[in-house]
Design an enzyme around this catalytic site. Sequence first.
Site, mmCIF file in Angstrom:
data_model
loop_
_atom_site.group_PDB
_atom_site.id
_atom_site.type_symbol
_atom_site.label_atom_id
_atom_site.label_comp_id
_atom_site.label_asym_id
_atom_site.label_seq_id
_atom_site.Cartn_x
_atom_site.Cartn_y
_atom_site.Cartn_z
ATOM 1 C CB SER A 208 -10.203 -4.114 2.177
ATOM 2 O OG SER A 208 -10.911 -5.069 2.919
ATOM 3 C CE LYS B 208 -5.588 -3.825 4.849
ATOM 4 N NZ LYS B 208 -6.615 -4.264 3.881
ATOM 5 C CB SER C 6 -9.710 -4.888 6.147
ATOM 6 O OG SER C 6 -8.961 -4.961 4.943
#
Lengths: 470, 483
Positions: free
Chosen positions: A179, A80, A155
Amino acid sequence: MNDLFKLTLKQAAEGLKTKEFSSKELTTSVLDRIKKIDPKIGSFLLVTESIAFKQAEKADKLISENQILSYLTGIPFALKDIIVTKDIKTTAGSKILSDFIPPYSATVYEKLEGQSAVLVGKTNLDEFGMGASTENSAYQVTKNPWDLSCVPGGSSGGSAAAIAADLAIYSIGADTGGSVRQPSSLCGVVGLKPTYGRISRYGLIAMASSLDQIGVITKNAEDAALALKEISGYDSRDSNSVEKEVPDYEKFLKDDLKGLKIGVPKEFLSEGVDIKVKETIKRAFTQLEKIGAKLIDLSLPRLKEAIAVYYLIMPSEVSANMARFDGIRFGKERGEFGPEVKRRIMLGTYALSSGYYDAYYLKAAKVRTLIREEFKSAFEKVDVIAGPTSPVLPFKIGERADDPLQMYLADILTVPVNLAGVPAISIPCGLVDGLPVGLQIIGDHWQEGKILNTAFAYEKNYPFNDKPKL
Amino acid sequence: MRTYLTTIGLEVHVQLKTASKMFCTNSAEYFGAQPNSHVCPVCLGLPGALPVANEKAIESVTRFALALNCRINKQSKFDRKNYFYPDLPKGYQISQFDLPIGEQGWLELDGKKIGITRVHLEEDTGKLIHANVNGEKVSLIDFNRSGVPLMEIVTEPDIESPEEARSFSKLIHQIARYLEVSNADMEKAGMRFDANVSIRPRGATKLGNKVEIKNINSFRFLEKALAYEIGRQVEILESGGKIIQETRGWVESKNVTVSQRTKETSPDYRYFPEPDLPPLVFEQAQIEALKNSLPELPAEKSKRFEEEYSLDKKYVRILTEDSNVAQWYEKALSLYSKEKSKILANWVVEELLRIIHDKNLIINGVPIEPAGLIELLTILDKGEINQTTARRVLVRMFETGNLPSRIVNEENLAQLSKSEDLESVVEEIIRENQKAVKDFKNGKEASIGFLVGQIMSKTKGQANPKTAETLVRKKIYGNQSGS
């Protein structure tokens, strides 16, 4: 050989060990897949092809010398883009950091590099992790591999979509209010957020420091156990990381759940949850019972306060954490922040202001303690707690983008876990109208073994074999 | 003009002496280093970096708070103080808000108790440098100082004059050095002051509006800034004006304070607990152990020196100003004799410290050990050398690092006490000073002093003056009786 990208982490590691294929071949297969498929999905903000090949070459050399350092040696993974990587651009999905080349690496990336893992790229996310659909990325929209008109969740939407679409063998995300788990649920993959303090946060760009925790996204529960073990552990650079031995999570993985007590809080299946999601989850409960688990009805009345508490504590911390992007040192003006980031900065600044602090931040912190205690006492009665991960199925791109409150409610079942700091995993437990539903299994502090076992036994007995058609 | 009473409260910032910075492993010894050479992701506030608290700094502040008779909070914590300034890389300073390490202490200053509100720990900021680069005015930031541990001491408004503020600050400085928690180096801005000051007419019970003066970096400026500010306030009140509650800055170059901001525009720091750092927990046993490990503090030491060594206040003050000097004195005294405490004090203060001061040295850096001075004083006591020579030998000890006996031998400095050593010199002086001899013979007793002085000067001070005098009398009367 061309389908190596389909392998699970366990399978890929075995293939490398038996020299059935090389890390370079595996990496090539994954990179080719990214080239072919990612234009449709938009998982990656950056594909690190040359770095990946260099790391694969190094891994192959180690493997040829029978020096396999861990399960992760030679395996392609995605990271990420909120985790800093030395000399590799890290944007946090924000225009503010569009030119940021970090001069240092996060502990988690150092650990992965140390095991000769192979970074194939940095994945898309809501700006600084703020969102539940990845639509808040300043760069691109990521699509749900199951339905390209739907969001992948967020996210860590890029990391979850990448695993669903076989664009990496596993990926690393970060979870502040869901997330990792919520996008994993929406993308039909496994997402694990461990106990706060289990994985070092050093180098994870902070959204809300007391809630942020790095997690793993994998193709199955077994892979989650393997990956978690290799990136966990105490780090002297993170004061909240805990000096506690990392167990061999693989040893917890058994086929049945005999004697396991699963708590089912009624609040997790209340009216806010989509009826079809509810049905799928109830079916999963029955299946869990069939393999030996005992279901125990619970009530966690404080859960209804969780969203309110979360949306005070999180923005308060956000308002301070974003202050360093002041337009002086990172080359971009604060006007470059997206609307959601600005909204949270304003909410947090307000909640901390003199005259409001006691009513907002302080009150929220007190209720947070109560939520934590409520979990604590629940875990005196049960081994794990189960329910849905997301109250809804993947929603359409744009559907909630203009309604922040609706977007915030996407976190309703995941934020209590972050507030309490306990571990939780989301695993796919079926499809509704061709879209995946995720089952969330929550454990007590440091009980990753128990939730991994629950997840593993479930998927062994009721395998989720569907794949998105791409 | 009415008379006014002054009320002053101080905030004293002291940089701590630790190997590394407050929240990272960079060296805290940044003075004189190339700008931005002592930096890392943590003290630069780079995204993702996390603080780790320096345990030594926490211990130092705890010890200091104990020395100031504070109550130690068993549950303490760090907080984020949010404000924007270019030298503050995170946009917040890690400090302590409602649970400082120490609270509610006091410190005695010349018999008066000054209340200590709190003692807490925080991090220092970077430094802005306004420069001209290629003809362009620019502001540069040096982050070397960013994250250096800083202790803040806040007093109650118990100080009543600029002089008292200065004395109090000096005492804080002295204690910091006694405890070895800080060098509190004034030249390196190791100690900085903010002062709150208000005045009220004598007889008034309500305190006047207070003004905060910021960024004062020396004892002298503290006194000057306060004196200026009090003068300014008196002038305003005398001309019928009102004091505005505000923050003013001390401008060194002009010797004035200037307005920086008023109460209306004062910032809201939005303090909240620092989530990156776990709370600080102190056990009672730990606090007791730290308390017991405190060295003797200046007040106790002064009292003991006065009583135990019967020394004058002036000497006590000088000997105890620096605990190293006090230690040096006591070590020397233990090698000498307690009865001679005054003689030794005189030598240390008037001779040794004077040389040290002149040469800009510190006591621990000089080539003279306590044993060396005592050897010198013993030779002096035995009459092998005289006072004048002893002073010369001390200087030579500094220059050579040699022991006094060796210097006396090698440089032939032993006192000439035997008649035969002085015979020829005495004869020579008598021959050359017939007028003085005549005066003496005519009853002018003082002339003998002149003649002895001449002998001393001829022998470069080595002559034993008593021997010389006896000899002169003998020679003169001998001559007389022989004529």
